[in-house]
Motif scaffolding. Structure first.
Motif: not given
Length: 235
Positions: A134-140, A218-226
């Motif tokens: 999950f962390m990898s997908e979020m960071i990417g 993971g990508p949804i959370v990462g997109a909002v954070l990025g």
């Protein structure tokens, strides 16, 4: 509806070229079998660039629900259009995966590895560890949105944004993609995973639905954070 159709077509192009390069790499009997991770990363980068070029003049070429949601979260895209964009993206990804199934039709029977068959359609972690995956997908995906906003802020990229975006995808693939296969796009993973589930692929195994939530959430959370981080630091 024109924007929805553009997102459908752009995402279809993305998956045809992206899943196509994976299929050529992992399925038995292809002339490109075993090309390796560098070839896959370059192929996906070109796939994104072409998908954006195809759809960009109509819908700005999101071709990724994470991009749509990330832009909406910081006020750069209207929330009222989000469901239509995501619907188009999911349908386009599914159609693209079906086309790849028929393109490589005899190679499914020639390939015994069920994981390789699923890997043509959807992502799977190199080492199954859900918190890390999950962390990898979020960071990417956070890096994807952070860099996309930076690319868009530079006027010298006018007309070249799809190429710049494609190079960004290559960079993410080479640097961060080796852990989970870098979905960084819920539609790119979910649409083809559904296609894998419903298509009569010779000798296929399970579609690994236990893992399927990671390349979506993971990508949804990462997109909002990025996106939020870019606005906070540089916006």
């Amino acid at each position: 509806m024109y924007e929805m159709l553009a997102e459908l077509i752009g995402t279809m192009v993305l998956v045809i070229f992206g899943a196509g390069v994976v299929a050529g790499n992992v399925l038995k009997g292809t002339k490109s079998e075993g090309m390796g991770w560098i070839g896959i990363s370059i192929g996906w980068g070109l796939a994104v660039a072409l998908g954006v070029y195809v759809s960009g003049t109509v819908s700005d070429g999101h071709i990724n629900p994470a991009v749509t949601l990330g832009f909406a979260a910081i006020g750069d895209f209207p929330w009222s259009q989000v469901p239509f964009y995501i619907a188009g993206q999911l349908m386009g990804a599914f159609i693209g995966a079906v086309i790849i199934y028929f393109h490589y039709f005899p190679h499914w029977k020639a390939t015994e590895d069920q994981g390789a068959k699923l890997g043509t359609f959807a992502t799977d972690p190199a080492i199954k560890h859900y918190p890390s995956n999950f962390m990898s997908e979020m960071i990417g995906t956070a890096m994807l949105l952070f860099a996309l906003l930076g690319i868009g802020a530079n006027t010298f990229t006018d007309g070249l944004e799809p190429i710049s975006t494609g190079l960004l995808i290559v960079a993410i693939g080479l640097s961060l993609g080796g852990t989970t296969g870098y979905a960084i796009n819920p539609a790119r993973d979910l649409g083809p995973r559904i296609a894998h589930f419903v298509l009569p692929i010779h000798g296929k195994g399970p579609s690994n639905w236990k893992y399927a939530w990671i390349p979506v959430l993971g990508p949804i959370v990462g997109a909002v954070l990025g996106s939020a981080l870019y606005v906070l630091l540089l916006g």
